[in-house]
Design an enzyme around this catalytic site. Structure first.
Site, mmCIF file in Angstrom:
data_model
loop_
_atom_site.group_PDB
_atom_site.id
_atom_site.type_symbol
_atom_site.label_atom_id
_atom_site.label_comp_id
_atom_site.label_asym_id
_atom_site.label_seq_id
_atom_site.Cartn_x
_atom_site.Cartn_y
_atom_site.Cartn_z
ATOM 1 N N SER A 111 0.856 -1.207 0.202
ATOM 2 C CA SER A 111 0.040 -0.012 -0.006
ATOM 3 C C SER A 111 0.957 1.094 0.029
ATOM 4 O O SER A 111 2.110 1.086 0.505
ATOM 5 C CB SER A 111 -0.863 -0.050 1.229
ATOM 6 O OG SER A 111 -0.155 0.344 2.287
ATOM 7 N N ASP A 112 0.331 2.283 -0.586
ATOM 8 C CA ASP A 112 0.847 3.541 -0.381
ATOM 9 C C ASP A 112 0.760 3.964 1.423
ATOM 10 O O ASP A 112 0.061 3.301 1.822
ATOM 11 C CB ASP A 112 0.272 4.848 -1.129
ATOM 12 C CG ASP A 112 1.179 5.837 -1.142
ATOM 13 O OD1 ASP A 112 2.289 5.826 -0.468
ATOM 14 O OD2 ASP A 112 1.148 6.830 -1.983
ATOM 15 N N TRP A 113 1.797 4.683 1.893
ATOM 16 C CA TRP A 113 1.922 4.939 3.231
ATOM 17 C C TRP A 113 0.772 5.537 3.841
ATOM 18 O O TRP A 113 0.362 6.615 3.571
ATOM 19 C CB TRP A 113 3.010 5.704 3.586
ATOM 20 C CG TRP A 113 4.417 4.981 3.731
ATOM 21 C CD1 TRP A 113 5.015 5.092 4.699
ATOM 22 C CD2 TRP A 113 4.883 3.908 3.129
ATOM 23 N NE1 TRP A 113 6.228 4.305 4.714
ATOM 24 C CE2 TRP A 113 6.066 3.513 3.588
ATOM 25 C CE3 TRP A 113 4.471 3.465 1.552
ATOM 26 C CZ2 TRP A 113 6.941 2.415 3.019
ATOM 27 C CZ3 TRP A 113 5.455 2.375 1.011
ATOM 28 C CH2 TRP A 113 6.513 2.123 1.823
#
Ligand code: BGC
Length: 755
Positions: free
Chosen positions: A228-230
């Protein structure tokens, strides 16, 4: 490593825990089974390895590394080899710093010049973005370090980026927003992909089964892991079976518990967890088993690489003969960015660099003078600074004014409000050109700006965000040490309002409809035949190139064949230089709405004065196809196509035609509301209709012309024929007297065609 076997030894709790990071930058390890914990780090244009306090906004320090030119800059090199080389350098840096995965490249499409993250993205064109991305990935991964292709998908806006819903129709997704990912996956197999923050058509990317499993894995054959993106995870339990393997950052204790509970309650299959962990361990072991701990990271060597990359990428937009400057000429560099360049973007890609080289320092050998001209902390003009700058310009033979967008105006996390430079810079420029007719402008910023002053200056060099060695690279070009060879990877509109997304860009609350569809960038400006400030693919050189002899190896082909196009390019000037040869394809006649032309090939060729080279391109089905949503596949409409070769999207030098035959028939179904035109467009329909018309003879008096049979005469060029084209079959019966026989004849025609 036998990963399946390893996973079979893990408990449910261990597996669930593995599906989120150990901390901000590390993947979980498991000492009990000897599983190492590896590190991931931003990316994409330099290493941002944080050894101390962590964040994903570029706030805290990271280890000293090289800041290379950003995506928007290197894309203008149109140079696959250069991208591969930069990937290799970054891969080496990762090995030296023990980083398993570099978080990049970032390949989202530049939908609007306002996107705060355009500096990191390559292009408005999916073909160019995909080619460069694949080359970069191959470079990094050749060093046994993974990449994380990001941000998947349709993440072309920073405004409300963590909640907004990108509403994009299927054809637009396939033709514009997905191909750079598709190409990278099919050609370079990134070890990981990073899903974006936003929703795509109603589902968060982090739990979007269609994107992460059906398209990415089932269709394209992606073999790696999705992270996932952060902070992009919305519903973790929905995410794992959708194909989102690793939540970052970690630890995601609450989500780990939810995963365990979901398996225990029978709401999620344990095998889905197994799959996710297997994929994560896939890249962990790829790295761990191929470590090269002895790799040396030579800062000075790589700083020089960054300088070369910048010089290969910057774009000379305008030059009426002022550049290159004579080394002996008296030149004033004006503007704070000349001394303290803006060379990288804000946010997660922000690198703590080895050293920053500005243009003033690099220009010392040419005896340049310097005046600051403006302050970067305010937009307001400073009259004293302007007065000094005007004086410096007046007492020199040439002035080079350095302008650009400041960090506060352009960054990850938010969008720009307009395409203007700060008011203080605009004023400075206006005052300088009043006293110095020989004024050139250097622009340092991440994306396109408006240039209402373009007619007042003699030259413009667009440096973009050129990395830490930007200063010497600019000076090399200004004084002719390097012949500029970059070309724009995006269109510069005259004004923001001309951009196709302008009416819809920020959307309404969290709903952002991509209503301009496939007409992004030059696809729109060309279709509307709008004047632009600088077209896609534009860029000047200090030498001149002549194009000749465009040849196609076939005049006719099937869509399963490959076409080879060759063209000769000659350096007809007196300096060595590089030309970016661009190939576009146009569908001459189409029943679907298509762009005027689309980039389908490019090559960068180096030529000595007088030298000529033959450049060759291979075009396959995709070069001619559009995405057909009924077929859920790429489709070529049988017919004539034009292959165009030129120096920019608006300077096409040579064209040639090829007829492409589709091998994939589109089944049409005819009915009572099919029109005469629809039927006539089908060869079998035209034949049957002809016979029927003769029998029914509804248009008495329309005798055949020379070379026509009777049915053609009926259809030929008069108003009646044009009207007939849109006549549905049911109405035809009425015009033929409404008889039962006429109706039966039409039914026979329909049945015959549908058979
Ligand atoms: C960015 C990503 C980046 C991540 C880690 C996020 O805010 O969107 O591109 O890789 O942070 O720093």
């Amino acid at each position: 490593m036998d990963i399946k076997n390893l996973v079979s030894q893990m408990t449910l709790e261990e597996k669930a825990k593995f599906c989120s990071g150990a901390d901000f930058w590390h993947v979980e390890g498991l000492p009990r089974l000897g599983i190492p914990s590896v590190m991931v780090t931003d990316g994409p244009c330099g290493l941002r390895k944080q050894a101390g306090d962590t964040d994903h906004l570029g706030l805290n320090a990271s280890v000293t590394a090289i800041s290379y030119p950003t995506g928007s800059c290197v894309a203008c090199s149109f140079d696959r080899d250069l991208l591969r080389e930069s990937g290799e350098a970054l891969g080496d840096e990762c090995q030296a710093e023990d980083v398993a995965v570099l978080l990049g490249p970032a390949v989202n499409i530049k939908r609007s010049p306002l996107c705060g993250r355009n500096f990191e993205y390559f292009s408005e064109d999916p073909y160019l973005a995909g080619e460069l991305s694949a080359a970069y990935i191959k470079g990094v991964q050749s060093k046994n370090v993974g990449t994380s292709l990001k941000h998947f998908a349709a993440n072309s806006m920073e405004h409300r980026r963590m909640t907004s819903d990108s509403v994009v129709d299927e054809r637009t997704l396939r033709e514009i927003y997905l191909p750079a990912f598709e190409k990278s996956v099919k050609e370079a197999q990134p070890w990981t992909i990073m899903c974006s923050y936003n929703q795509v058509n109603g589902d968060f990317a982090s739990e979007n089964h269609r994107l992460l499993t059906e398209i990415l894995r089932d269709e394209w054959g992606f073999e790696g892991a999705v992270m996932s993106d952060w902070g992009a995870v919305n519903d973790r339990v929905k995410g794992v079976p959708a194909g989102m393997d690793l939540e970052m950052p970690g630890p995601g204790t609450a989500n780990t518990e939810k995963l365990i509970a979901a398996v225990q309650a029978g709401d999620m299959k344990e095998s889905d967890l197994d799959t996710a962990v297997e994929r994560i361990l896939g890249f962990v072991y790829k790295y761990a088993e191929n470590r090269k701990p002895d790799t040396k990271f030579d800062h000075e060597r790589d700083h020089q690489k960054a300088r070369r990359m910048a010089a290969e990428s910057m774009v000379l937009l305008k030059n009426d003969g002022l550049l290159p400057l004579a080394p002996s000429s008296k030149t004033a560099f004006i503007g704070k960015f000349a001394a303290e360049p803006r060379f990288q973007g804000g946010g997660s890609s922000h690198v703590s660099c080895y050293k920053v080289s500005g243009s003033v320092e690099a220009g010392e050998k040419y005896g340049v003078t310097y005046a600051q001209g403006y302050d970067t902390k305010t937009q307001e003009p400073d009259e004293a600074l302007i007065a000094q700058a005007v004086e410096a310009a007046r007492s020199a033979e040439n002035a080079v004014v350095f302008i650009g967008i400041t960090d506060a105006m352009e960054s990850e996390g938010f969008d720009r409000k307009d395409m203007k430079i700060p008011a203080c810079q605009q004023r400075l420029l206006e005052e300088v050109v009043k006293v110095q007719p020989n004024t050139a402008v250097v622009v340092e910023c991440g994306s396109a700006i408006e240039m209402p002053w373009i007619e007042d200056v003699r030259a413009v060099l667009y440096a973009y965000l050129g990395g830490e060695a930007v200063g010497p690279a600019i000076v090399d070009i200004l004084f002719g040490e390097v012949n500029p060879s970059g070309k724009l990877a995006e269109t510069f509109p005259l004004r923001l309002e001309d951009n196709p997304s302008y009416l819809y860009y920020f959307g309404e609350a969290d709903r952002t409809e991509y209503r301009e569809g496939i007409f992004v960038g030059y696809r729109y400006y060309d279709k509307k035949n709008l004047p632009v400030l600088f077209p896609f693919g534009h860029g000047l050189s200090y030498t001149r190139f002549a194009y000749s002899g465009l040849t196609l190896d076939k005049a006719e082909m099937k869509d399963t064949d490959a076409l080879t196009a060759t063209v000769k390019v000659k350096n007809v000037g007196d300096r060595a230089g590089k030309e970016i040869v661009q190939l576009y394809v146009a569908d001459d006649e189409s029943t679907v709405i298509r762009p005027v032309k689309e980039l389908k090939g490019f090559a960068k060729v180096e030529l000595a004065p007088g030298e000529e080279k033959t450049v060759s391109f291979t075009l396959d089905k995709r070069a001619f196809a559009y995405y057909n949503t009924d077929l859920a596949d790429w489709h070529v409409e049988t017919g004539s196509f034009t292959v165009m070769v030129g120096r920019s999207s608006r300077e096409i030098e040579l064209t040639a035609k090829v007829r492409v035959e589709s091998t994939q028939p589109v089944k049409k179904t005819y009915h009572w509301n099919s029109t005469v035109g629809d039927i006539m467009a089908d060869p079998k329909g035209a034949q049957m209709m002809g016979q029927m018309m003769q029998a029914m003879n509804p248009l008495a008096g329309a005798g055949p012309q020379e070379g026509q049979d009777e049915s053609q005469a009926i259809m030929a060029g008069d108003a009646m024929a044009a009207m007939m084209n849109y006549m549905p079959l049911r109405a035809l019966v009425m015009f033929a007297g409404g008889s039962a026989e006429a109706a039966a004849g039409i039914q026979q025609l329909i049945d015959g065609l549908n058979a």
